[in-house]
Motif scaffolding. Structure first.
Motif, PDB file in Angstrom:
ATOM      1  N   SER A   1      13.183  41.869  51.357  1.00 13.09           N
ATOM      2  CA  SER A   1      14.549  41.310  51.327  1.00 13.09           C
ATOM      3  C   SER A   1      14.604  39.804  51.498  1.00 13.09           C
ATOM      4  O   SER A   1      15.695  39.242  51.665  1.00 13.09           O
ATOM      5  N   ALA A   2      13.459  39.115  51.455  1.00 15.69           N
ATOM      6  CA  ALA A   2      13.484  37.651  51.551  1.00 15.69           C
ATOM      7  C   ALA A   2      14.184  37.026  50.348  1.00 15.69           C
ATOM      8  O   ALA A   2      14.712  35.910  50.454  1.00 15.69           O
ATOM      9  N   HIS A   3      14.215  37.726  49.220  1.00 17.37           N
ATOM     10  CA  HIS A   3      14.892  37.204  48.035  1.00 17.37           C
ATOM     11  C   HIS A   3      16.383  36.994  48.274  1.00 17.37           C
ATOM     12  O   HIS A   3      17.005  36.185  47.569  1.00 17.37           O
ATOM     13  N   PHE A   4      16.946  37.708  49.239  1.00 18.58           N
ATOM     14  CA  PHE A   4      18.381  37.627  49.504  1.00 18.58           C
ATOM     15  C   PHE A   4      18.670  36.883  50.814  1.00 18.58           C
ATOM     16  O   PHE A   4      19.764  36.984  51.353  1.00 18.58           O
ATOM     17  N   GLN A   5      17.674  36.119  51.278  1.00 18.88           N
ATOM     18  CA  GLN A   5      17.847  35.313  52.493  1.00 18.88           C
ATOM     19  C   GLN A   5      17.597  33.834  52.255  1.00 18.88           C
ATOM     20  O   GLN A   5      18.018  33.006  53.071  1.00 18.88           O
ATOM     21  N   VAL A   6      16.902  33.491  51.196  1.00 13.88           N
ATOM     22  CA  VAL A   6      16.614  32.095  50.883  1.00 13.88           C
ATOM     23  C   VAL A   6      16.781  31.903  49.377  1.00 13.88           C
ATOM     24  O   VAL A   6      16.395  32.769  48.590  1.00 13.88           O
ATOM     25  N   PRO A   7      17.377  30.796  48.948  1.00 19.69           N
ATOM     26  CA  PRO A   7      17.553  30.552  47.507  1.00 19.69           C
ATOM     27  C   PRO A   7      16.204  30.421  46.801  1.00 19.69           C
ATOM     28  O   PRO A   7      15.302  29.712  47.268  1.00 19.69           O
ATOM     29  N   ILE A   8      16.069  31.103  45.661  1.00 20.19           N
ATOM     30  CA  ILE A   8      14.843  31.075  44.870  1.00 20.19           C
ATOM     31  C   ILE A   8      15.206  30.628  43.459  1.00 20.19           C
ATOM     32  O   ILE A   8      16.080  31.215  42.815  1.00 20.19           O
ATOM     33  N   ILE A   9      14.529  29.580  42.993  1.00 21.65           N
ATOM     34  CA  ILE A   9      14.746  29.059  41.641  1.00 21.65           C
ATOM     35  C   ILE A   9      13.453  29.271  40.876  1.00 21.65           C
ATOM     36  O   ILE A   9      12.398  28.754  41.252  1.00 21.65           O
ATOM     37  N   ASN A  10      13.541  29.996  39.804  1.00 18.72           N
ATOM     38  CA  ASN A  10      12.371  30.528  39.112  1.00 18.72           C
ATOM     39  C   ASN A  10      12.101  29.783  37.813  1.00 18.72           C
ATOM     40  O   ASN A  10      13.008  29.230  37.191  1.00 18.72           O
ATOM     41  N   ASN A  11      10.812  29.741  37.435  1.00 18.74           N
ATOM     42  CA  ASN A  11      10.394  29.334  36.088  1.00 18.74           C
ATOM     43  C   ASN A  11      10.813  27.903  35.758  1.00 18.74           C
ATOM     44  O   ASN A  11      11.480  27.644  34.738  1.00 18.74           O
ATOM     45  N   LEU A  12      10.422  26.948  36.584  1.00 15.80           N
ATOM     46  CA  LEU A  12      10.801  25.548  36.401  1.00 15.80           C
ATOM     47  C   LEU A  12       9.667  24.754  35.755  1.00 15.80           C
ATOM     48  O   LEU A  12       8.489  25.005  36.017  1.00 15.80           O
ATOM     49  N   GLU A  13      10.033  23.782  34.942  1.00 16.07           N
ATOM     50  CA  GLU A  13       9.086  22.792  34.451  1.00 16.07           C
ATOM     51  C   GLU A  13       8.931  21.705  35.505  1.00 16.07           C
ATOM     52  O   GLU A  13       9.868  21.400  36.246  1.00 16.07           O
ATOM     53  N   TRP A  14       7.746  21.098  35.572  1.00 16.03           N
ATOM     54  CA  TRP A  14       7.503  20.080  36.589  1.00 16.03           C
ATOM     55  C   TRP A  14       8.414  18.861  36.384  1.00 16.03           C
ATOM     56  O   TRP A  14       8.745  18.168  37.344  1.00 16.03           O
ATOM     57  N   GLU A  15       8.832  18.622  35.157  1.00 12.56           N
ATOM     58  CA  GLU A  15       9.724  17.483  34.911  1.00 12.56           C
ATOM     59  C   GLU A  15      11.087  17.685  35.558  1.00 12.56           C
ATOM     60  O   GLU A  15      11.773  16.709  35.894  1.00 12.56           O
ATOM     61  N   THR A  16      11.486  18.949  35.744  1.00 13.17           N
ATOM     62  CA  THR A  16      12.810  19.231  36.311  1.00 13.17           C
ATOM     63  C   THR A  16      12.767  19.494  37.817  1.00 13.17           C
ATOM     64  O   THR A  16      13.822  19.633  38.434  1.00 13.17           O
ATOM     65  N   VAL A  17      11.581  19.556  38.401  1.00 12.10           N
ATOM     66  CA  VAL A  17      11.480  19.852  39.831  1.00 12.10           C
ATOM     67  C   VAL A  17      12.209  18.812  40.684  1.00 12.10           C
ATOM     68  O   VAL A  17      12.926  19.174  41.641  1.00 12.10           O
ATOM     69  N   PRO A  18      12.077  17.479  40.418  1.00 10.09           N
ATOM     70  CA  PRO A  18      12.794  16.497  41.261  1.00 10.09           C
ATOM     71  C   PRO A  18      14.308  16.696  41.272  1.00 10.09           C
ATOM     72  O   PRO A  18      14.981  16.272  42.228  1.00 10.09           O
ATOM     73  N   ASN A  19      14.868  17.335  40.247  1.00 12.78           N
ATOM     74  CA  ASN A  19      16.322  17.551  40.219  1.00 12.78           C
ATOM     75  C   ASN A  19      16.782  18.534  41.290  1.00 12.78           C
ATOM     76  O   ASN A  19      17.965  18.545  41.642  1.00 12.78           O
ATOM     77  N   TYR A  20      15.878  19.358  41.790  1.00 12.58           N
ATOM     78  CA  TYR A  20      16.227  20.363  42.792  1.00 12.58           C
ATOM     79  C   TYR A  20      15.816  19.944  44.202  1.00 12.58           C
ATOM     80  O   TYR A  20      15.923  20.749  45.128  1.00 12.58           O
TER      81      TYR A  20
END
Length: 429
Positions: free
Chosen positions: A258-277
């Motif tokens: 149930s950790a998926h419903f306790q902390v926000p998970i953002i999946n399948n990101l490109e490294w170029e977009t990681v700084p945006n999060y």
């Protein structure tokens, strides 16, 4: 002999009839003896009425008395099994799967395949606790397959409206279940969106300026354990880059508890977009996998005490040096990222920890991002001769060490009212 046998056979019939008649008469006498007479008439004409027990009336008198008295309406009493429950009063209905019903098999084929899962935007949740936590967090259910109605009654009724409810045999659930002991209920949900989810208030209150970035994690069990540690440490967010196993795979969900419903998970990101999060001024810290660069940065004294990994780990390092094809000279193009021990202070600013997979390690993009943000490599000491730690174990050590450092810093500020020296340097910068 045959002629003699026939009369004997027919002679038995009257005997049987006599026995049956005698038996019926005996039953009538026994039945009469069980009755309770109201009056007794003797041969000489005397009639004696039978006295009833105290508080009792003759059957006829009691019936006549009750007919004239107003009767109060008593509430209808029903057995517990037929008592209308909240689930039944809500008007919910379910379908019963008959032999040959392919609804369960067709849905399972979709949710157990990552391409189909991403295309359809559906995930599979199995078990009452996992389903209940998902509903509490705001996940949208589509279909429920269950073997007993009692399993549905344990779920909130308002969350089941508009959901397809299909009752199937337990053997069918067992055939498609990944659990050793299936719990008899499966739920098909729309793939959750971290923006629309409602995470527990206690989790949000204990959230820390600490993030986790998973890089090239291919093992479902490791990723599920890492997500569970991230929720326990109070991470504010978990980012998964391309190349990681799907966070919504059934094995990852089962290991995550149930950790998926306790902390926000953002999946399948490109490294170029990681700084945006990432929050502003976040520093990237990479869990060191004991490359040659890290070996050179640590003093001999630290190496003598086992503060570096085994030399055998150097063979698996991917980004050490590149040989120029034209000149034949070796060029060191690994980003220059300082190495420090994991237990030294590294949480003076919002921090993001990068953990790589055991087979492929961290990517070059993670080291470049650490260099550009002023981050470092975090080295976990191990005894010489021991292979590198499991990815899930290394992530747990680093995350809870970051939590410890943040707690110490908060206690120091609360006690003295003055930030630490490193906090002052960061704020001035």
């Amino acid at each position: 002999m045959a002629a003699l046998g026939k009369p004997g056979r027919f002679a038995l019939r009257p005997l049987l009839l006599v026995v049956q008649a005698w038996d019926l008469g005996a039953r009538r006498w026994v039945r009469a003896l069980r009755r309770s007479p109201v009056k007794v008439a003797f041969p000489f004409g005397e009639v004696v009425e039978r006295k009833c027990a105290p508080g009792k009336q003759p059957r006829k008198a009691a019936y006549e008395a009750s007919a004239h008295e107003p009767q109060e309406k008593q509430p209808l009493e029903m057995s517990p099994s037929h008592t209308p429950s909240t689930w039944e009063e809500s008007g919910l209905r379910y379908d019963k799967a008959f032999p040959g019903d392919r609804r369960l098999s067709s849905v399972m084929t979709i949710v157990k395949s990552r391409p189909f899962r991403e295309k359809q935007g559906k995930i599979l949740l199995e078990g009452r606790r996992l389903i209940a936590d998902a509903l509490k967090a705001g996940a949208v259910p589509k279909v429920f397959f269950f073997s007993r109605v009692e399993y549905l009654k344990e779920l909130p009724v308002d969350k089941l409206k508009g959901v397809s409810l299909i009752k199937v045999k337990f053997e069918d659930i067992k055939d498609w279940s990944d659990l050793v002991t299936p719990q008899g209920i499966m739920g098909i949900f729309a793939k959750p969106d971290h923006v629309k989810m409602t995470y527990p208030k206690t989790q949000l209150q204990h959230s820390l300026p600490l993030l986790l970035i998973c890089d090239n994690l291919r093992d479902p069990g490791n990723l599920g354990t890492i997500l569970r540690s991230a929720a326990g440490a109070g991470c504010s967010k978990v980012l998964l880059t391309k190349g990681c196993v799907d966070a919504w795979e059934p094995k990852v969900l089962r290991a995550g508890m149930s950790a998926h419903f306790q902390v926000p998970i953002i999946n399948n990101l490109e490294w170029e977009t990681v700084p945006n999060y990432l929050p502003p001024d976040t520093r990237i810290y990479v869990a060191d996998n004991c490359g040659r660069y890290a070996q050179a940065q640590v003093s001999n004294k630290a190496g003598d005490h086992g503060w570096v990994c085994d030399q055998r780990a150097l063979k698996s390092h991917r980004y050490e040096e590149e040989e120029d094809v034209e000149t034949g000279a070796s060029q060191d193009w690994l980003p220059e990222v300082e190495v420090q021990s994991y237990d030294l202070d590294w949480t003076e600013a919002p921090a993001a920890v990068v953990v790589g997979g055991e087979t492929h390690g961290v990517s070059l993009e993670s080291l470049q991002l650490a260099e550009s943000t002023g981050g470092k490599r975090l080295l976990i000491p191990v005894v010489p001769g021991v292979d590198s730690l499991n990815s899930a174990m290394a992530a747990s050590i680093l995350l809870f060490e970051g939590r410890r450092q943040l707690r110490v810093r908060a206690e120091h500020l609360h006690r003295t009212g003055v930030p630490t020296e490193k906090d002052s340097e960061v704020s001035s910068a």
